[in-house]
Design an enzyme around this catalytic site. Structure first.
Site, PDB file in Angstrom:
ATOM      1  N   THR A   1       0.856  -1.193   0.000  1.00 32.52           N
ATOM      2  CA  THR A   1       0.000   0.000   0.000  1.00 32.52           C
ATOM      3  C   THR A   1       0.883   1.231   0.000  1.00 32.52           C
ATOM      4  O   THR A   1       0.583   2.246   0.590  1.00 32.52           O
ATOM      5  CB  THR A   1      -0.955   0.078   1.191  1.00 32.52           C
ATOM      6  OG1 THR A   1      -1.403  -1.216   1.482  1.00 32.52           O
ATOM      7  CG2 THR A   1      -2.181   0.919   0.873  1.00 32.52           C
TER       8      THR A   1
ATOM      9  N   SER B   1     -15.671   2.285   7.139  1.00 36.19           N
ATOM     10  CA  SER B   1     -16.970   2.793   7.599  1.00 36.19           C
ATOM     11  C   SER B   1     -17.011   4.316   7.578  1.00 36.19           C
ATOM     12  O   SER B   1     -16.069   4.968   7.186  1.00 36.19           O
ATOM     13  CB  SER B   1     -17.282   2.255   8.987  1.00 36.19           C
ATOM     14  OG  SER B   1     -16.176   2.407   9.833  1.00 36.19           O
TER      15      SER B   1
END
Lengths: 401, 401
Positions: free
Chosen positions: B188, B401
């Site tokens: 990443t 979220s």
């Protein structure tokens, strides 16, 4: 905190195996932290030990004393690891005192320690308690022993199996402790299993090693391994005689494996901070080693484990972990991933019919299976693991405070 | 949260390398999440990419387009990984639009994506923004680009170096993003470095690979690796000509390595939830691979990392991690461990003069070194890592979220 785990209601006594427990305030006062298992004369004992190069003093001593072993002395609260030659002498002193109390030779007593690393055992408190341990031995002591060997465990772990060998009943009972520093090759994990069967030491050793592969060596909580792990199997010689050539041997090994697997799963269910119990079922591999490598890569991924904690079907993290597993010539083209019966990835790509709500429903459960098919063979392996929660960090950040 | 890290005050422009950034509301609106680097004609580009078998669509495309590359198109907020053939087509479409905007061929544009895995790129929002990216290119755009490529990063990461080659000034400037899913072989992690020097592609590639070993391949946050990592080096051909045979080459490689190491350390300083920046210095090894294996085993240990978070000198966990490192014929007899200048273990045993308060004082700092000497050779390796905190769990449990 433990996931679908409660203390065993009862553990079957094993003829010829008696436990005693006592409090010695090794880490804190007020609960039993010493346990002693006395075996009948003629018993055989097999053991599998940590392969950590910093194996603790008790591991070195126990490993050398398997032949002729009659008693296992266990303490929680202090691992007697990283304590150098003085720690080795401390372990020998504990065994010496237990031997005197039991009327044995010192080298018939095997020491086991679990708890904090790098601190000397408090012999001033332990020795007086050990001197009295011989007075209260009982075949009914398994559950008390399971409690005495706990450290960060929240639930005592034990199980029993009974099998019928040619009309004769054979009992197996075992207890275990462990909830952090867990991975294959065990870790901060102690397990003690006894059977009343009569088994030669070499055969018992073979049975134990076979059972380990599909039990304690198939779990992972955090990828760490400890200096003190041991799994012991004892045969007291009070019931049927078993050997690989005789009928009933496979039944015995199956029961031993089944018992060890229940204990191993109990360790994962009680993993530090665990809120989920996850079965990793990897299939379609070229060989079992490859399936295990993929399963453990996923089981050790902090990103997968935090997604499991959140109940978030962020399956990309599973895919990323599978993709970095040490598998030679790995192509994603045949890979399939499912959560329980919800198929997510097929032939290396997300399925058109995949609906995230279905996966979220699976991951909302306390217990589910992540199934990974590598699509390149017939071998499979199953590994059990837990999630990574705030509580895991809290327990391990505060363990010594 | 970042440990001793602030945004770079200024980044030196590199002649022939211009950035533009724009907001496309890829994950959320209100900030730049697209960045485009346009290189002068004649520039050379080298790249090192993730080895994850599930490498994302942009990785496959960028890897194939190094020769003749003129533009690098980067988006944050979405990794375009695990998106199958449709995701591959999406990446091609983005490059096609950038090429039209810049007057290039489509295969001169290399795509890079970072963010959530398994979701399609929002082309409806990205394409209009890409179409306008060519209008605002600037050699002063490095810091804006460093901000645009951030995901969970809290601080933009960039650095510059200037060296003198035979009286001619050569500039190197680089930016990076990454804070989770970090370990050797990157993860990443995206880094873009440019120099105004004139360097053949093969030589630039060799310099980049040498620099990687002691920078991005020497860090670990959580042991996870990603589907999207890339580290790119670009030479625009506007300053001195460099080659391995010519004077100044070692100075250039040293500056590139130094720059990459500063970016790599910045990634660790900004690691998800990090409260400590820890240098693992392993020496006395038989070879560098062995030293690295020990360093990474310690760096990946959740138990060591939680003890670091707590500032708890529970050195037994370091010892246990060293003991399980994959080192053949490993004896603890020569092992020494120190925290900064506090010697704890010597010849495999705790030192008599060790006082826990001294180690606690070291671990109370935001930044310190764990020094491990294996006592069996002359090879050494340095690895940088962070601790494991509540915040790491929160970030990764709540990321979507």
């Amino acid at each position: 905190m433990a996931v679908n785990l409660s203390a065993p209601e009862q553990l079957a006594p094993v003829a010829g195996a008696r436990w005693a427990t006592a409090p010695a305030a090794i880490k804190k006062p007020g609960h039993d932290d010493l346990a002693l298992l006395l075996l009948d004369a003629g018993a055989t004992v097999a053991g599998v030990f940590t392969r950590n190069a910093f194996a603790a003093a008790p591991v070195h001593i126990a490993r050398a004393r398997l032949a002729g072993a009659r008693a296992l002395l266990v303490n929680s609260g202090n691992a007697n690891a990283g304590t150098g030659r003085p720690g080795h002498a401390d372990a020998l002193a504990c065994c010496e005192h237990a031997a005197v109390a039991l009327g044995l030779e010192a080298d018939q007593v095997l020491p086991f320690s679990t708890g904090v690393i790098g601190q000397r055992l408090p012999l001033d408190r332990m020795i007086p308690a050990i001197d009295r341990l011989g007075d209260e031995l009982s075949e009914a002591g398994w559950l008390a022993a399971a409690r005495a060997i706990m450290t960060t465990d929240t639930v005592p772990k034990g199980a029993s199996r009974m099998i019928d060998i040619d009309g004769e009943r054979v009992v197996l009972t075992g207890i275990a402790k462990g909830s952090g520093m867990i991975r294959p090759d065990m870790a901060t994990m102690l397990a003690f299993i006894a059977t009343d069967a009569t088994i030669a030491q070499a055969d018992l050793d073979a049975a134990l090693r076979e059972a380990m592969a599909r039990s304690f060596n198939s779990i992972s909580v955090d990828g760490d391994t400890s200096t003190n792990d041991a799994c012991m199997a004892c045969a007291t010689g009070r019931a049927a005689t078993l050997s690989p050539a005789a009928p009933g041997w496979r039944d015995f090994v199956a029961a031993l494996t089944d018992l060890a697997a229940e204990l191993a799963r109990a360790v994962v269910r009680d993993a530090e901070g665990a809120t989920r119990f996850i079965t990793l079922a990897v299939g379609g591999a070229r060989d079992e080693a490859e399936a295990r490598a993929v399963a453990f890569t996923v089981a050790h991924s902090p990103l997968v484990k935090t997604a499991c904690f959140a109940g978030d079907p962020n399956w990309g993290r599973i895919l990323a972990a599978v993709g970095r597993a040490p598998v030679p010539d790995f192509s994603i083209d045949g890979v399939a991933i499912a959560l329980d019966d919800v198929a997510i990835v097929a032939e290396g790509e997300p399925r058109a019919d995949y609906a995230e709500a279905d996966a979220a429903a699976v991951m909302a459960q306390a217990e589910y299976t992540i199934a990974i098919d590598l699509g390149r063979g017939d071998a499979a392996s199953t590994v059990w693991t837990s999630d990574l929660s705030y509580e895991y960090v809290r327990i391990n950040a505060e363990y010594r405070s």
